[in-house]
Write an enzyme that holds these catalytic residues in place. Structure first.
Site, mmCIF file in Angstrom:
data_model
loop_
_atom_site.group_PDB
_atom_site.id
_atom_site.type_symbol
_atom_site.label_atom_id
_atom_site.label_comp_id
_atom_site.label_asym_id
_atom_site.label_seq_id
_atom_site.Cartn_x
_atom_site.Cartn_y
_atom_site.Cartn_z
ATOM 1 C CD GLU A 24 4.699 56.782 52.848
ATOM 2 O OE1 GLU A 24 4.604 55.702 53.447
ATOM 3 O OE2 GLU A 24 5.631 57.590 53.040
ATOM 4 C CD GLU A 31 -5.793 64.731 71.991
ATOM 5 O OE1 GLU A 31 -5.736 64.120 73.072
ATOM 6 O OE2 GLU A 31 -4.820 64.846 71.221
#
Length: 274
Positions: free
Chosen positions: A82, A113
């Protein structure tokens, strides 16, 4: 010796959720959500320290990297993605990396992960350097992918911070500038996309917005460098110019489309009048 359970993994204060009415479910979720801003407030000094080091490094030509897994990784990618449309910066100034790569944005990638070495491999592809800042994001503060990346970055003299939601976490201890917003047990036990995710989103908003303001990417209170990627943003930019220069809508829009950004209009308008 048994390790301490992360705050985010503790049992919910509520039970028999499936027996609650819709109204009670919503009310109780909302009750828990109302605690988040207050807990973020307690970490303002820590957030300030992290923002200041990011700004200092960026003024030297550095970049900001986010690393995370699952929801935390997605939030980092979201915040990074963004920045270009909002502040007009290049896409390589704030970079979000998620364990498992872009596939993991939509689908869980098994065991991604748990690899302590993969984050550094991902960062090396972007030629991370000592002018950059690395922020690890992990609700529990225990994610191996994130901790491994932070540890390796510190060995290379790179500034490190984190956004976690558990106190005294391994990630917080590994980071130079830890931000630990203790959100407590989730409404649904362990579902850290809820309160922890909301807290992380708030902190990331604060970090990136404050950094961009400090770097001069906002004028007054306006996004003068936003990308004109749709009609709504062209309209918003036109309105900004109308208010700032006291010109008609048609002239403001023509100026915006000619110069490509509100900032460029404000810089060049008076020059063109001479």
């Amino acid at each position: 010796m048994e390790s301490k359970k992360p705050d985010t993994e503790k049992q919910s204060k509520y039970n028999d959720l499936e027996k609650m009415s819709t109204a009670d479910l919503l009310s109780n979720i909302n009750k828990e959500d109302q605690t988040i801003a207050e807990n973020v407030q307690k970490q303002l000094p820590a957030i300030e320290a992290l923002v200041n080091v990011i700004v200092e490094n960026m003024q030297k030509g550095g970049r900001l990297f986010y690393i995370g897994a699952g929801t935390s990784g997605r939030l980092g990618v979201l915040d990074a993605s963004e920045c270009p449309p909002t502040f007009g910066v290049t896409a390589d100034l704030v970079i979000g990396l998620i364990a498992g790569g872009d596939t993991a944005l939509r689908n869980a990638v098994e065991n991604a992960e748990d690899d302590t070495n993969q984050a550094w491999k991902d960062l090396e592809k972007h030629k991370i350097s000592s002018n950059d800042t690395l922020v690890g994001i992990a609700a529990s503060g225990t994610t191996p992918y994130v901790i491994g990346g932070i540890n390796e970055a510190r060995k290379h003299g790179i500034s490190t911070g984190c956004v976690a939601c558990s106190s005294g976490s391994p990630l917080g201890e590994a980071s130079e500038f830890p931000v630990e917003v203790v959100t407590g047990p989730e409404f649904v036990t362990g579902s850290t996309r809820m309160k922890a995710g909301t807290a992380q989103k708030m902190v990331l908003n604060m970090i990136s917005t404050s950094v961009m303001i400090k770097l001069g990417r906002v004028k007054g209170n306006r996004m003068v460098d936003m990308q004109l990627s749709n009609k709504k943003l062209v309209g918003r930019g036109t309105q900004m110019i109308m208010e700032e220069l006291q010109v008609a809508q048609s002239e403001a829009r023509d100026l915006l489309l000619k110069h490509g950004s509100v900032r460029n209009v404000l810089v060049n308008y008076k020059k063109e009048l001479k």
